[in-house]
Design an enzyme around this catalytic site. Structure first.
Site, PDB file in Angstrom:
ATOM      1  N   ILE A   1       0.829  -1.178   0.087  1.00 26.50           N
ATOM      2  CA  ILE A   1      -0.022  -0.232   0.041  1.00 26.50           C
ATOM      3  C   ILE A   1       1.027   1.184   0.038  1.00 26.50           C
ATOM      4  O   ILE A   1       0.552   2.212  -0.873  1.00 26.50           O
ATOM      5  CB  ILE A   1      -0.921   0.005   1.090  1.00 26.50           C
TER       6      ILE A   1
ATOM      7  N   GLY B   1       3.745  -1.066   8.838  1.00 31.64           N
ATOM      8  CA  GLY B   1       3.048  -1.858   9.934  1.00 31.64           C
ATOM      9  C   GLY B   1       3.370  -3.302   9.844  1.00 31.64           C
ATOM     10  O   GLY B   1       3.872  -3.808   8.835  1.00 31.64           O
TER      11      GLY B   1
ATOM     12  N   TYR C   1      -2.919  -6.600  16.508  1.00 31.71           N
ATOM     13  CA  TYR C   1      -3.138  -6.100  15.337  1.00 31.71           C
ATOM     14  C   TYR C   1      -4.356  -5.061  15.316  1.00 31.71           C
ATOM     15  O   TYR C   1      -4.356  -3.750  15.079  1.00 31.71           O
ATOM     16  CB  TYR C   1      -3.292  -6.870  14.046  1.00 31.71           C
TER      17      TYR C   1
ATOM     18  N   LYS D   1      -4.614  -0.926  15.542  1.00 36.32           N
ATOM     19  CA  LYS D   1      -5.115  -0.157  14.618  1.00 36.32           C
ATOM     20  C   LYS D   1      -6.471   0.832  15.131  1.00 36.32           C
ATOM     21  O   LYS D   1      -6.585   1.972  14.707  1.00 36.32           O
ATOM     22  CB  LYS D   1      -5.806  -0.977  13.348  1.00 36.32           C
TER      23      LYS D   1
HETATM   24  P1  NAD Z   1       3.518  -4.514   3.493  1.00 36.94           P
HETATM   25  O1  NAD Z   1       3.772  -5.671   4.627  1.00 36.94           O
HETATM   26  O2  NAD Z   1       3.293  -5.304   2.155  1.00 36.94           O
HETATM   27  O3  NAD Z   1       4.408  -3.599   3.641  1.00 36.94           O
HETATM   28  C1  NAD Z   1       4.624  -2.947   4.686  1.00 36.94           C
HETATM   29  C2  NAD Z   1       5.952  -2.066   4.442  1.00 36.94           C
HETATM   30  O4  NAD Z   1       6.243  -1.599   5.829  1.00 36.94           O
HETATM   31  C3  NAD Z   1       7.061  -2.713   3.944  1.00 36.94           C
HETATM   32  O5  NAD Z   1       7.895  -2.168   2.941  1.00 36.94           O
HETATM   33  C4  NAD Z   1       7.959  -3.080   5.282  1.00 36.94           C
HETATM   34  O6  NAD Z   1       9.411  -3.262   5.017  1.00 36.94           O
HETATM   35  C5  NAD Z   1       7.866  -1.656   5.985  1.00 36.94           C
HETATM   36  N1  NAD Z   1       8.091  -1.855   7.484  1.00 36.94           N
HETATM   37  C6  NAD Z   1       7.850  -2.823   8.327  1.00 36.94           C
HETATM   38  N2  NAD Z   1       8.031  -2.627   9.662  1.00 36.94           N
HETATM   39  C7  NAD Z   1       8.726  -1.308   9.478  1.00 36.94           C
HETATM   40  C8  NAD Z   1       9.518  -0.505  10.463  1.00 36.94           C
HETATM   41  N3  NAD Z   1       9.651  -1.054  11.748  1.00 36.94           N
HETATM   42  N4  NAD Z   1       9.918   0.983   9.789  1.00 36.94           N
HETATM   43  C9  NAD Z   1      10.059   1.048   8.462  1.00 36.94           C
HETATM   44  N5  NAD Z   1       9.237   0.356   7.730  1.00 36.94           N
HETATM   45  C10 NAD Z   1       8.728  -0.812   8.133  1.00 36.94           C
HETATM   46  O7  NAD Z   1       2.133  -4.391   4.317  1.00 36.94           O
HETATM   47  P2  NAD Z   1       0.679  -3.752   3.470  1.00 36.94           P
HETATM   48  O8  NAD Z   1      -0.130  -4.712   3.102  1.00 36.94           O
HETATM   49  O9  NAD Z   1       1.204  -2.800   2.161  1.00 36.94           O
HETATM   50  O10 NAD Z   1      -0.037  -2.791   4.600  1.00 36.94           O
HETATM   51  C11 NAD Z   1       0.580  -1.401   4.626  1.00 36.94           C
HETATM   52  C12 NAD Z   1      -0.175  -0.764   5.783  1.00 36.94           C
HETATM   53  O11 NAD Z   1      -1.583  -1.052   5.494  1.00 36.94           O
HETATM   54  C13 NAD Z   1       0.140  -1.539   7.235  1.00 36.94           C
HETATM   55  O12 NAD Z   1       0.001  -0.765   8.051  1.00 36.94           O
HETATM   56  C14 NAD Z   1      -1.136  -2.357   7.172  1.00 36.94           C
HETATM   57  O13 NAD Z   1      -1.433  -2.714   8.624  1.00 36.94           O
HETATM   58  C15 NAD Z   1      -1.969  -1.524   6.471  1.00 36.94           C
HETATM   59  N6  NAD Z   1      -3.319  -2.485   6.140  1.00 36.94           N
HETATM   60  C16 NAD Z   1      -3.194  -3.215   5.377  1.00 36.94           C
HETATM   61  C17 NAD Z   1      -4.075  -4.190   4.863  1.00 36.94           C
HETATM   62  C18 NAD Z   1      -3.909  -5.281   3.780  1.00 36.94           C
HETATM   63  O14 NAD Z   1      -4.798  -6.193   3.665  1.00 36.94           O
HETATM   64  N7  NAD Z   1      -2.691  -5.385   3.170  1.00 36.94           N
HETATM   65  C19 NAD Z   1      -5.425  -3.980   4.954  1.00 36.94           C
HETATM   66  C20 NAD Z   1      -5.729  -2.994   6.171  1.00 36.94           C
HETATM   67  C21 NAD Z   1      -4.475  -2.417   6.546  1.00 36.94           C
END
Ligand code: NAD
Length: 255
Positions: free
Chosen positions: A18, A92, A156, A160
């Site tokens: 995202i 996250g 989680y 959130k």
């Molecule tokens: P992802 O795991 O694909 O990407 C997360 C990114 O965050 C990665 O590039 C990772 O390297 C980076 N990261 C992790 N820990 C870190 C840290 N300590 N410091 C800096 N960077 C760090 O995740 P995503 O699915 O793209 O999710 C992005 C956000 O959206 C998150 O906060 C997640 O909780 C939220 N979210 C995701 C979904 C989903 O279905 N994918 C749904 C709701 C919310």
């Protein structure tokens, strides 16, 4: 547009999923984007990919769970650009396990990255934004912060929910400086995170619980980021915008 008059957008977790799509959208909207991520290799690679497309992009390593690392990143941003107009908190982590066995270390680590990390980035970005009388803070929360999404999301979902509360608090305290703070609550989205976390069985059941009957795309979340980062969203403050295919609207399944 020259570097001096481009708006600067910092995206944590911007190397993947995202965050990466949000960075892409903000770059096409004309921002100079800073891909801040713990994964330096991917962050550099993605920033280069954006530059190859003619956009302005840099990468900077950040661990949002380490205060010194967050400080170093925002000092660098302010030193190099003198401004930070947009902050997207997408970094996250998520781990699931049954409530009765939930490991306290995993709980604390999740709160550290998802909540404290978001708080630290928001605070340092807002201090820069205040100097310019303008700012857009966009926190990627989750529908899991508003409803219990299946089992196992003790840390989680709680994290959130806290991100949503933090967003509302900032909306109230930062408005006088021309800064808005909003959250986006995505439903399930295909990203590296969900590829690892969601089994085929879970994916099928989750899709069935959504009126749209499918996962969202990163592009659909990035569209909301783009709007909340724009000048025309100035009167939108303290909201949680679900981008969830109707998941939160649905209460009783197929009756
Ligand atoms: P992802 O795991 O694909 O990407 C997360 C990114 O965050 C990665 O590039 C990772 O390297 C980076 N990261 C992790 N820990 C870190 C840290 N300590 N410091 C800096 N960077 C760090 O995740 P995503 O699915 O793209 O999710 C992005 C956000 O959206 C998150 O906060 C997640 O909780 C939220 N979210 C995701 C979904 C989903 O279905 N994918 C749904 C709701 C919310």
């Amino acid at each position: 547009m020259t570097l001096a008059n481009k708006k600067v957008a910092v995206i944590t977790g911007g190397a993947m999923g995202i965050g990466a799509e949000a960075a892409s959208a903000l770059a096409s909207d004309g921002h100079h984007v800073i891909i801040c991520d713990i994964n330096t290799t991917e962050a550099e690679r993605f920033a280069q990919h954006l530059r190859d497309q003619g956009f302005c992009a840099d990468a900077f390593q950040i661990d949002v769970g380490t205060p010194a690392s967050v400080s170093a990143a925002f000092e660098w941003v302010e030193g190099k650009f003198g401004r930070c107009d947009v902050l997207v908190n997408s970094a996250g982590i998520a781990k699931t396990m049954p409530f009765l066995e939930f490991d306290a270390d995993v709980f604390n680590r999740t709160m550290l990255i998802n909540v404290t990390g978001t708080f630290l980035c928001c605070q340092l970005a807002a201090r820069i934004m205040r100097k310019h009388g303008f700012g857009r803070i966009i926190n990627i929360a989750s529908v899991a912060g508003m409803r219990a999404v299946g089992k196992g999301r003790t840390a989680y979902g709680t994290s959130k929910g806290a991100v949503i509360a933090l967003t509302r608090q900032m909306a109230v305290e930062l408005s006088e400086y021309g800064i808005t703070a909003n959250a986006i609550a995505p439903g399930p989205v295909d990203t590296p995170m969900t590829k690892e976390l969601h089994s085929d069985e879970f994916r099928k059941a989750y899709s069935n619980a959504i009126p749209a009957k499918r996962y969202g795309t990163t592009r659909e979340i990035a569209g909301a980021v783009s709007y909340l980062a724009s000048d025309v969203s100035a009167y939108v403050n303290g909201i949680v915008l679900p981008v969830d295919g109707g998941f939160l609207a649905w209460g009783a399944g197929d009756i």
